[in-house]
Design an enzyme around this catalytic site. Structure first.
Site, short mmCIF file in Angstrom:
data_model
loop_
_atom_site.label_atom_id
_atom_site.label_comp_id
_atom_site.label_asym_id
_atom_site.label_seq_id
_atom_site.Cartn_x
_atom_site.Cartn_y
_atom_site.Cartn_z
N ASP A 420 0.87 -1.17 0.00
CA ASP A 420 0.00 0.00 0.00
C ASP A 420 0.91 1.22 0.00
O ASP A 420 2.03 1.17 0.52
CB ASP A 420 -0.87 -0.02 1.26
N LYS A 421 0.46 2.33 -0.58
CA LYS A 421 1.34 3.51 -0.63
C LYS A 421 1.27 4.33 0.65
O LYS A 421 2.25 4.45 1.39
CB LYS A 421 0.98 4.41 -1.83
N THR A 422 0.10 4.88 0.92
CA THR A 422 -0.03 5.85 2.00
C THR A 422 0.13 5.19 3.37
O THR A 422 -0.60 4.28 3.72
CB THR A 422 -1.39 6.57 1.92
N THR A 567 -2.47 1.91 -4.75
CA THR A 567 -2.85 3.16 -4.11
C THR A 567 -4.17 3.69 -4.65
O THR A 567 -4.52 3.45 -5.81
CB THR A 567 -1.75 4.24 -4.30
N GLY A 568 -4.88 4.37 -3.80
CA GLY A 568 -6.11 5.05 -4.22
C GLY A 568 -5.82 6.42 -4.77
O GLY A 568 -6.73 7.12 -5.24
N LYS A 595 -8.81 -3.68 -3.93
CA LYS A 595 -7.44 -4.10 -3.70
C LYS A 595 -7.29 -5.62 -3.69
O LYS A 595 -6.30 -6.16 -4.18
CB LYS A 595 -6.92 -3.49 -2.40
N ASP A 614 -1.65 -1.15 5.92
CA ASP A 614 -1.84 -0.66 7.29
C ASP A 614 -2.88 -1.44 8.08
O ASP A 614 -3.11 -1.17 9.25
CB ASP A 614 -2.19 0.83 7.30
N ASP A 618 -6.91 -2.00 4.07
CA ASP A 618 -6.26 -3.06 3.29
C ASP A 618 -6.68 -4.46 3.75
O ASP A 618 -6.13 -5.45 3.27
CB ASP A 618 -4.73 -2.94 3.41
#
Length: 722
Positions: A420-422, A567-568, A595, A614, A618
């Protein structure tokens, strides 16, 4: 009074001191020895396979954490210590009794060239040997009965058969049967077996010591603040959320909570794996079990008992050690068949030496006994569980919490890791990434100081990021917010504004777009700094990439693992982060519910996939992946959908868990190879294939080699590093 203590001017002794309390629950430490009569083989199976699982919590103290309450048993760890003491006692007594057996043995007398014969000497030797057989051999005889009841013959079956055959045959000779007496070999065999088990059990206990240290992190008491004039020491189970406690320099933090007063550095290395002390001030969270270093802190209690971080860690470790290991299944099957092979090989050995080679009964029995002893699958039974205990302890001490053992073992074969990005690859918060100067008479630092001074009065995330970046903030006068556009104020008598691009459009203010176009292409947020109507420069902000992310991606590539990002966020941001980190692939504008589909898409390409996120939005993807890794759980470790929980928000920990999985598997394989390969050489040697060359192993020497193999396996497990 509290203020005085915080300043180090006064130290008040407690009026209430409660001792012998369990650090997590405060309950009394009443010791139970409920396993004292546990059969030896059952003990070893429990010790090897369930040592830090069913019978005890991860500390080896018998913690029972769960939703029904934090019931505490200290019996299992004390039981193991008692077992070590029991073997030590049996060994020394048996060794003393062995001396007259050796002196009275005709074979030893003949070998040493002396004669000590008198009426009843053989019966006296029989008496001492009987004491050794029944007292020293009792743990093994008891284990034999237990194994036969379970229809699972193993180590105890072999040892008991060996010593019983030796005892019954020698006793028969004493009472009239023609043959040789080898009570001395029976006695020395039992001595060696007792010594081997004594040494090995100490090694086994040492393998789980790291978990014991984890459970000892909690202090037994806390300095509860009653009011300004009174501080009382109370056991931890007397604390409730909302209470305030004082933590002095050098003391352990007693609870999970938040700092309400004071500043200090706190060492959380044993809990989270963070090597450097972490600064804690007002509003910061602290974890129970961490060590307060130089300053005093007043902490408001948030979580205690089974809800605390440490208790959750212990529970997760317990789950990991209870979960099934496929490698252990292989070891168990191998141990069973090795037992069958040993019994068969012993029978063949006896037949060959008596029926085919025409050797006497005593010699054939000696070879048979040696084969059974040397082939004991003890090392094989311990090969995997000891590595499991060590790896789980190591991972917990580094903040890598394994919930699913099978998934952890699968991590060694991962071919792709999806991030995941954030909040995972990035910090999840705005930070200044670029500063563009339009007015060359102004420096970058000067522009940031002007902008940061104005933004200091705003609570907007962008404003906070700019304010934090400014090195020297200046007093602002006539501050005002411009709703939806920015903020303004007078700094050093200069009218400074920090505004959005839309403000420039409304006011028809022109800038050199070429200087900032690349920033917009990267999906960054850009604000402008103005003095009156003159644009001084631009500040670009974005969700900052974690410095650790770069090393994590490089390491995964070196390991041959594909890296992917979900990522969103918009495609511009995703492309920039992906290119910056050197990712193999990325997916942008992916909704949380989509996802899991992306994970399946990668799996359908033939990859074994880990999802790292996180643990909140997710969750579906974590559950879908072959290995779900929740990262940055902090003090909230109860992430139900993840197989592995990483306490810190550090992508390198995801790499560490893969490295640990590979290292753990290598240790398991090394132990299995040693435990099985050793027998391939030992069985023929014990059977007497080198008899013509003058090489013959006694049962006692067979016992030495068998015990040595077990100690090697235990020692090798403890060499595991993360």
């Amino acid at each position: 009074m509290v203020g005085e203590i915080m300043n180090g001017k006064k130290r008040e002794k407690s009026e209430q001191n409660v001792h012998s309390r369990h650090p997590l629950t405060g309950e009394g430490s009443q010791t139970k020895h409920e396993h004292h009569d546990e059969p030896m083989e059952q003990h070893h199976k429990n010790h090897a396979q369930d040592h830090v699982a069913n019978k005890s919590g991860p500390s080896g103290h018998g913690h029972e954490h769960g939703h029904k309450g934090s019931q505490v048993k200290h019996g299992h760890h004390d039981h193991h210590a008692n077992m070590v003491a029991d073997f030590r006692k049996r060994f020394w007594i048996s060794l003393i009794l062995t001396i007259p057996v050796l002196i009275l043995s005709p074979m030893i007398q003949e070998f040493l060239g002396f004669a000590l014969r008198f009426k009843g000497d053989l019966f006296l030797g029989f008496l001492f040997s009987s004491l050794i057989y029944f007292y020293g051999g009792w743990p093994f005889l008891k284990g034999l009965v237990n194994e036969l009841k379970k229809k699972s013959p193993g180590m105890m079956t072999l040892i008991s058969l060996a010593v019983t055959v030796a005892y019954v045959y020698s006793a028969s000779v004493v009472f009239g049967l023609q043959g040789k007496i080898f009570f001395w070999e029976l006695a020395t065999l039992i001595d060696i077996m007792l010594l081997g088990h004594w040494i090995e059990m100490k090694s086994v206990m040492g393998a789980s010591r790291a978990l014991e240290e984890l459970a000892r992190l909690m202090p037994s008491e806390a300095h509860k603040i009653i009011d300004e004039a009174q501080i009382v020491d109370v056991p931890l189970n007397k604390l409730s959320p909302g209470d305030q406690v004082l933590v002095k320099p050098g003391e352990k933090v007693p609870v999970d909570g938040v700092v309400v007063s004071g500043e200090s550095s706190v060492n959380e290395s044993m809990l989270t794996g963070e090597s450097k002390p972490v600064f804690k001030g007002q509003g910061d969270k602290v974890i129970g079990g961490a060590i307060n270093e130089e300053g005093s802190l007043i902490i408001e209690v948030q979580r205690t008992g089974k809800d605390s971080f440490l208790s959750q860690v212990i529970e997760l470790v317990k789950q990991a050690q209870e979960s099934k290991s496929k490698t252990q299944d292989l070891a168990n099957r191998a141990a069973f068949w090795l037992t069958m092979i040993a019994i068969f090989a012993g029978g063949v050995t006896f037949f060959v030496w008596t029926a085919m080679l025409q050797k006497d009964l005593a010699f054939a029995l000696e070879r048979t006994v040696t084969v059974m002893v040397i082939t004991c699958p003890h090392a094989l039974g311990l090969a995997v569980p000891l590595v499991v205990a060590v790896s789980t302890a190591l991972s917990a001490s580094r903040g890598l919490l394994i919930r699913n053992r099978a998934a952890f073992e699968k991590a060694r074969n991962l071919q792709a890791v999806i991030f995941d990005k954030t909040g995972t690859l990035t910090k999840g918060e705005f930070g200044v990434t670029d500063v563009v100067i339009f007015n060359q008479s102004m420096s970058t630092d000067e522009l940031l100081n002007f902008a940061g001074s104005v933004e200091m009065h705003s609570e907007h995330p962008i404003a906070r990021a700019i304010s934090n970046k400014a090195k020297n903030k200046i007093e602002v006068k006539e501050f005002k917010a411009i709703p939806g556009k920015g903020a303004a104020g007078k700094v050093d008598d200069r009218q400074i504004m920090v505004v959005s691009p839309n403000y420039l459009k409304e006011k028809n203010l022109q800038v050199d777009y070429e200087l900032v176009s690349e920033l917009f292409d990267q999906g960054k947020t850009v604000v402008y700094v103005l003095e009156n109507s003159t644009v001084l420069g631009a500040i670009a902000l974005a969700d900052e990439i974690r410095p650790e992310s770069f090393e994590a991606i490089r390491t995964l590539h070196r390991m041959g693992i594909k890296t992917i990002m979900l990522t969103g966020d918009n495609p511009k941001v995703a492309r920039f982060v992906s290119q910056k980190l050197g990712l193999d692939q990325y997916f942008a504008e992916v909704l949380p519910e989509q996802k899991a589909d992306k994970v399946k898409e990668i799996q359908n390409q033939g990859y074994i996939v880990a999802m790292t996120g996180d643990g909140v939005n997710d969750a579906p993807a974590l559950a879908t992946a072959d290995v779900g890794i929740a990262i940055g759980a902090g003090t909230d470790v109860a992430v139900e959908t993840a197989d592995i929980v990483l306490v810190n928000s550090n992508p390198l920990d995801a790499v560490a868990i893969i490295s640990l999985a590979r290292a753990t598997y290598r240790k398991m394989v090394q132990n299995l190879i040693w435990a099985t390969g050793y027998n391939a050489l030992a069985i023929p040697l014990a059977a007497g294939v080198l008899y013509s060359a003058g090489i013959v192993l006694s049962p006692a020497m067979g016992a030495v080699l068998m015990s040595l193999s077990t100690v090697v396996v235990a020692f090798n497990a403890r060499l595991l590093k993360v």
